[in-house]
Design an enzyme around this catalytic site. Structure first.
Site, PDB file in Angstrom:
ATOM      1  N   ARG A 216       0.843  -1.200   0.000  1.00  0.00           N
ATOM      2  CA  ARG A 216       0.000   0.000   0.000  1.00  0.00           C
ATOM      3  C   ARG A 216       0.876   1.248   0.000  1.00  0.00           C
ATOM      4  O   ARG A 216       0.589   2.228  -0.688  1.00  0.00           O
ATOM      5  CB  ARG A 216      -0.960  -0.030   1.185  1.00  0.00           C
ATOM      6  CG  ARG A 216      -2.105  -1.035   0.972  1.00  0.00           C
ATOM      7  CD  ARG A 216      -3.182  -0.924   2.036  1.00  0.00           C
ATOM      8  NE  ARG A 216      -2.814  -1.650   3.224  1.00  0.00           N
ATOM      9  CZ  ARG A 216      -3.297  -2.853   3.570  1.00  0.00           C
ATOM     10  NH1 ARG A 216      -4.192  -3.468   2.807  1.00  0.00           N
ATOM     11  NH2 ARG A 216      -2.908  -3.444   4.672  1.00  0.00           N
ATOM     12  N   PHE A 232     -10.778  -5.438  -6.225  1.00  0.00           N
ATOM     13  CA  PHE A 232     -10.803  -6.238  -4.992  1.00  0.00           C
ATOM     14  C   PHE A 232     -10.369  -5.333  -3.824  1.00  0.00           C
ATOM     15  O   PHE A 232      -9.433  -5.642  -3.090  1.00  0.00           O
ATOM     16  CB  PHE A 232      -9.888  -7.463  -5.090  1.00  0.00           C
ATOM     17  CG  PHE A 232     -10.144  -8.339  -6.290  1.00  0.00           C
ATOM     18  CD1 PHE A 232     -11.128  -9.312  -6.256  1.00  0.00           C
ATOM     19  CD2 PHE A 232      -9.399  -8.189  -7.464  1.00  0.00           C
ATOM     20  CE1 PHE A 232     -11.361 -10.132  -7.359  1.00  0.00           C
ATOM     21  CE2 PHE A 232      -9.631  -8.990  -8.573  1.00  0.00           C
ATOM     22  CZ  PHE A 232     -10.609  -9.964  -8.520  1.00  0.00           C
ATOM     23  N   ASP A 254     -15.485  -3.952  -5.335  1.00  0.00           N
ATOM     24  CA  ASP A 254     -15.505  -5.187  -4.540  1.00  0.00           C
ATOM     25  C   ASP A 254     -16.920  -5.764  -4.613  1.00  0.00           C
ATOM     26  O   ASP A 254     -17.882  -5.037  -4.862  1.00  0.00           O
ATOM     27  CB  ASP A 254     -15.128  -4.909  -3.077  1.00  0.00           C
ATOM     28  CG  ASP A 254     -14.597  -6.158  -2.361  1.00  0.00           C
ATOM     29  OD1 ASP A 254     -13.362  -6.275  -2.203  1.00  0.00           O
ATOM     30  OD2 ASP A 254     -15.420  -7.021  -1.974  1.00  0.00           O
ATOM     31  N   ASP A 304      -5.744  -7.075  -6.564  1.00  0.00           N
ATOM     32  CA  ASP A 304      -5.377  -7.840  -5.351  1.00  0.00           C
ATOM     33  C   ASP A 304      -6.472  -8.856  -5.023  1.00  0.00           C
ATOM     34  O   ASP A 304      -7.200  -8.712  -4.042  1.00  0.00           O
ATOM     35  CB  ASP A 304      -5.174  -6.857  -4.179  1.00  0.00           C
ATOM     36  CG  ASP A 304      -4.682  -7.567  -2.926  1.00  0.00           C
ATOM     37  OD1 ASP A 304      -4.082  -8.657  -3.042  1.00  0.00           O
ATOM     38  OD2 ASP A 304      -4.895  -7.026  -1.821  1.00  0.00           O
ATOM     39  N   CYS A 344      -1.919 -14.007  -3.690  1.00  0.00           N
ATOM     40  CA  CYS A 344      -1.675 -14.468  -2.314  1.00  0.00           C
ATOM     41  C   CYS A 344      -1.821 -15.986  -2.221  1.00  0.00           C
ATOM     42  O   CYS A 344      -1.947 -16.540  -1.139  1.00  0.00           O
ATOM     43  CB  CYS A 344      -2.618 -13.768  -1.342  1.00  0.00           C
ATOM     44  SG  CYS A 344      -4.345 -14.096  -1.664  1.00  0.00           S
TER      45      CYS A 344
HETATM   46  N1  SAH Z   1      -6.773  -5.206  -1.364  1.00  0.00           N
HETATM   47  C1  SAH Z   1      -7.441  -5.463  -0.105  1.00  0.00           C
HETATM   48  C2  SAH Z   1      -7.581  -6.933   0.196  1.00  0.00           C
HETATM   49  C3  SAH Z   1      -8.362  -7.721  -0.850  1.00  0.00           C
HETATM   50  S1  SAH Z   1      -9.039  -9.183  -0.242  1.00  0.00           S
HETATM   51  C4  SAH Z   1      -6.722  -4.728   1.012  1.00  0.00           C
HETATM   52  O1  SAH Z   1      -5.699  -4.073   0.761  1.00  0.00           O
HETATM   53  O2  SAH Z   1      -7.185  -4.777   2.150  1.00  0.00           O
HETATM   54  C5  SAH Z   1     -10.008  -9.737  -1.564  1.00  0.00           C
HETATM   55  C6  SAH Z   1     -11.318  -9.012  -1.759  1.00  0.00           C
HETATM   56  O3  SAH Z   1     -11.877  -9.482  -2.972  1.00  0.00           O
HETATM   57  C7  SAH Z   1     -12.403  -9.219  -0.719  1.00  0.00           C
HETATM   58  O4  SAH Z   1     -12.819  -7.969  -0.238  1.00  0.00           O
HETATM   59  C8  SAH Z   1     -13.572  -9.910  -1.455  1.00  0.00           C
HETATM   60  O5  SAH Z   1     -14.849  -9.412  -1.061  1.00  0.00           O
HETATM   61  C9  SAH Z   1     -13.292  -9.507  -2.866  1.00  0.00           C
HETATM   62  N2  SAH Z   1     -13.749 -10.408  -3.931  1.00  0.00           N
HETATM   63  C10 SAH Z   1     -13.531 -11.735  -4.053  1.00  0.00           C
HETATM   64  N3  SAH Z   1     -13.989 -12.197  -5.246  1.00  0.00           N
HETATM   65  C11 SAH Z   1     -14.476 -11.113  -5.905  1.00  0.00           C
HETATM   66  C12 SAH Z   1     -15.075 -10.920  -7.181  1.00  0.00           C
HETATM   67  N4  SAH Z   1     -15.216 -11.948  -8.035  1.00  0.00           N
HETATM   68  N5  SAH Z   1     -15.464  -9.682  -7.516  1.00  0.00           N
HETATM   69  C13 SAH Z   1     -15.315  -8.639  -6.664  1.00  0.00           C
HETATM   70  N6  SAH Z   1     -14.739  -8.756  -5.453  1.00  0.00           N
HETATM   71  C14 SAH Z   1     -14.342  -9.983  -5.070  1.00  0.00           C
END
Ligand code: SAH
Length: 402
Positions: A216, A232, A254, A304, A344
């Protein structure tokens, strides 16, 4: 507990090598003889080689393919409360170098990487969340709770053992407020000076993806004047970092409405006046297609996604998912724009991830200059003896036209 009372696991001839080299997992296939019946799942054992020589102390679970997790290579130090306390104190002390004036969301115990397999402990401004993932740690639960109380004096102590991986250990999910107040479970903490709300009760996993702290920060350094697309986004950590780094417009996408609501509050909290924020609840795979068709362009795209690969059998399918996403992300970037992309999934190695991103550039088509190679923050350490401890990889790269 005296060591002559410990049950014994005997390994097949020659199968002690990885345990001797401090890899903490012993699989069922390496075992010659299991302890006689009577040992409870998660009970302490001593591991011996085929000749009867001491190899390690650990804990045992007949329900798991990982039959033994080793915790000590010192014959005089079995796995018990004394060792638990020592390891907990040491793990917490190792985080002393993190500047708490700027960062109060810290992983204090990172499971195997802190020599405490199956235990995760995060603190968010002294609201502490722990997760127990193995039967061996489950047996220590009351000691863990007592020690965390005594060592950290938490305002809130929450157990977030609501993780499906516990099923592999024969354990049910559990979520419990141990100390603190039910109506103060959205807590405020700092990350490199950003103020972030973390929902330690309803949030994903332990509430916040602390492991992305360094990434970040890196993204913030490439955000000046940028139109940013954060895919995401979860609760908007990257969105806030980009806004504070000088972005002009930040779109957070998201599928979770609750996560986006917290993202919105986080963006407001950081007095990022003048930045245009958008929050889009959508499936990212559909969303990137539709904005690409609409001809939208961005200067910085963050990708992400959650863990796609949960077993070796899924690697091919998952790498196609990563490639598709990154292909769209590249197409959505202006020339000279920046892509910050992550995986991840522990089973996706940095080399494999490089190949996947390269594949996306071939199809885009464009060049991508990798400016930074990113990984999980230092409170999620990598253990030399345990390559599995590296799970979060990322690249930050600039798109160059052909
Ligand atoms: N970048 C974030 C962490 C991401 S975790 C940070 O810095 O905190 C992954 C995220 O992807 C979650 O919030 C989950 O709700 C979302 N997610 C998972 N599959 C998804 C999809 N197909 N479309 C949109 N969001 C999704």
């Amino acid at each position: 507990m005296t060591k002559n009372k410990l049950a014994t696991v005997t390994l097949k001839a020659g199968r002690e090598k990885s345990a001797v080299r401090a890899h903490p997992w012993i699989f069922s296939g390496a075992i010659q003889s299991e302890p006689s019946s009577g040992i409870e799942p998660g009970g302490a054992v001593v591991v011996r080689d085929a000749r009867g020589k001491f190899v390690a102390h650990g804990y045992y679970n007949p329900h798991s393919q990982i039959r033994v997790r080793t915790l000590s290579l010192n014959e005089a130090q079995p796995w018990d409360r004394v060792l638990l306390e020592r390891r907990l104190k040491a793990a917490i002390a190792r985080r002393d170098g993190i500047n708490r004036d700027l960062t109060t969301a810290v992983r204090l115990v990172a499971s195997e990487a802190d020599l405490l397999p199956g235990l995760i402990v995060d603190t968010n401004h002294n609201h502490v969340v722990f997760q127990i993932l193995t039967a061996g740690m489950e047996r220590m639960r009351s000691d863990i709770i007592e020690l965390l109380g005594a060592l950290l004096h938490p305002i809130t102590l929450v157990e977030r053992s609501d993780d499906r991986n516990r099923l592999k250990e024969g354990l049910e999910e559990r979520k419990e407020l141990i100390t603190g107040s039910q109506d103060q479970l959205v807590v405020s903490c700092l990350e490199n000076g950003m103020q972030l709300l973390v929902d330690i009760w309803n949030g994903h996993k332990t509430g916040f993806y602390i492991d992305q702290r360094d990434s970040r920060k890196a993204v913030g350094e490439y955000a000046r004047g940028a139109r940013v697309l954060n895919l995401f986004s979860y609760t908007g950590g990257f969105s806030v970092a980009a806004a504070l780094g000088g972005a002009s417009h930040v779109v957070s996408v998201d599928q979770s409405a609750e996560a986006l609501e917290l993202a919105r509050r986080n963006c407001e909290l950081n007095s990022t006046h003048g930045v245009k924020f958008e929050f889009v609840q959508a499936d990212v795979f559909d969303y990137v297609r539709s904005v690409a068709e609409a001809g939208e362009k961005y200067d910085l795209v963050i990708v992400d996604p959650p863990k796609f690969v949960t077993s070796k059998a899924h690697i091919d399918r998952a790498t196609r998912g990563y490639k598709d996403l990154n292909l769209y992300a590249l197409r959505l970037l202006n020339d000279h724009g920046v892509l910050a992309t992550f995986s991840c999934s522990g089973l996706v190695t940095p080399q494999l991830f490089w190949q996947v991103i390269f594949g996306a550039t071939v199809d885009a088509p464009c060049q991508l200059q990798f400016l930074r190679q990113l990984q999980q923050a230092e409170d999620h350490p990598l253990l030399a003896s345990f390559p599995e401890s590296l799970y979060l990889k990322g690249f930050l790269g600039r798109k160059i036209p052909w």
